[in-house]
Design a protein around this motif. Sequence first.
Motif, short mmCIF file in Angstrom:
data_model
loop_
_atom_site.label_atom_id
_atom_site.label_comp_id
_atom_site.label_asym_id
_atom_site.label_seq_id
_atom_site.Cartn_x
_atom_site.Cartn_y
_atom_site.Cartn_z
N PHE A 101 0.92 -1.16 -0.10
CA PHE A 101 -0.01 0.19 -0.02
C PHE A 101 0.84 1.21 -0.02
O PHE A 101 1.77 1.54 0.65
N THR A 102 0.45 2.19 -0.92
CA THR A 102 1.25 3.45 -1.03
C THR A 102 0.09 4.54 -0.58
O THR A 102 -1.09 4.54 -1.16
N ASN A 103 0.46 5.55 0.36
CA ASN A 103 -0.18 6.61 0.39
C ASN A 103 0.06 8.08 -0.29
O ASN A 103 1.13 8.43 0.15
N ASN A 104 -0.56 8.42 -1.28
CA ASN A 104 -0.09 9.54 -1.93
C ASN A 104 -0.57 10.90 -1.38
O ASN A 104 -1.99 11.05 -1.36
N VAL A 105 0.14 11.57 -0.65
CA VAL A 105 -0.09 12.94 0.19
C VAL A 105 -0.09 14.02 -0.74
O VAL A 105 0.93 14.30 -1.42
N PRO A 106 -1.33 14.62 -1.23
CA PRO A 106 -1.18 15.75 -2.26
C PRO A 106 -0.50 17.13 -1.75
O PRO A 106 -0.32 17.21 -0.53
N LYS A 107 -0.18 17.76 -2.64
CA LYS A 107 0.74 18.81 -2.40
C LYS A 107 -0.58 19.86 -1.81
O LYS A 107 -1.67 19.69 -2.26
N PRO A 108 -0.15 20.91 -1.29
CA PRO A 108 -1.03 21.95 -0.87
C PRO A 108 -1.82 22.68 -2.17
O PRO A 108 -1.39 22.77 -3.11
N SER A 109 -3.12 22.35 -2.03
CA SER A 109 -4.19 22.84 -3.15
C SER A 109 -4.26 24.42 -3.30
O SER A 109 -3.99 25.02 -2.23
N SER A 110 -4.50 24.54 -4.84
CA SER A 110 -4.68 25.92 -5.08
C SER A 110 -6.16 26.13 -5.89
O SER A 110 -6.26 25.09 -6.75
N PHE A 111 -7.09 26.93 -5.64
CA PHE A 111 -8.18 27.03 -6.31
C PHE A 111 -8.07 28.42 -7.24
O PHE A 111 -9.05 28.71 -7.56
N SER A 112 -6.97 28.74 -7.59
CA SER A 112 -6.94 30.11 -8.26
C SER A 112 -7.39 29.62 -9.80
O SER A 112 -7.45 28.59 -10.16
#
Length: 317
Positions: free
Chosen positions: A265-276
């Motif tokens: 199992f691998t947990n892919n942690v997303p980068k800080p999101s941007s809604f620009s």
Amino acid sequence: MAAMHFSRSTHLYRASDQRHTDLDGAVTLLKGHAIKRGRDDAQLLPAEAISGEIAGGGSPTLRERIVGEYCICHFDGDDATFVSDPLSMVPLFYHEARDGTCIVTTRPRLIQALMPHLGFDYRSLAWQAIAFWPLGEDTLVSGIRRVPQGGWLGITDSGVLVHERPLSYLNRQDGGEMRAQLDRDPERVLDRVVGDMAASLRAVFDTGARVNLALTGGRDSRAIAALATMPGPLPPTLSAFSNGVRDHPDVVVGRSVADAIGAEFTNNVPKPSSFSSGDIFRQRLGAVFRYDGMLPIWDGGGGPGHLARGPAPRPRG
């Protein structure tokens, strides 16, 4: 004239597996993947095997015998037949010119490149920004049509004919027997369908391709994980992943499911999101470029990528 991209290798096929010419000169081309299910097993079909299936029963009835996400074109003499899977997961587009020439492709912009006088149809594009789903048969280019879901396209000396077929098996004229079986013994039908699904997964595992299963808290991914364990021991080429922060419900459930079936199992942690607006615009441009301005239901083909070329994980236990 058919213009479909078959030249690249995918997770499940080499480039050479996607085209075949028989001794009589008939040509069969494949995009996507096709699986034929037997009584107790299933097998992934390359273009050569599909050519044999067509010779045995004809192109229009091919979908009665195989499953998958695919587009198949078959040339035999002056006749040509183009068949997608019933849901058009790999869609077909076509244009019939005034001189009778018909161009068929899985990429509508390729037709426009060959026929540069065809202009954009902005009215048919308007719904895509709202629906994000392929609706109707119009495309982003005037004069280019999408073969309707459930339909297939045939070309003979008489011209181009688009055949429409009902999408639902239960609505087909020959679907009465299945309805009767469901009425008599629904559990038996369910067992058969579950067994067929597990056999199709095993056919993919048997190719030796690296399979990276996405797991979430939803029912679909957990059902696939359960089906993967049915035919036998979990293949060493299967691993699992979830996207999100560590305590996200999808990640928590995904990790527990992977542990239960014994998958890496691998947990892919997303980068800080941007809604620009700029980020959203770049994302939409990427989708437009990849799919020629059309939004397909799904693209299950994929390139082999580094995962398919890398070493398989070691079996556990």
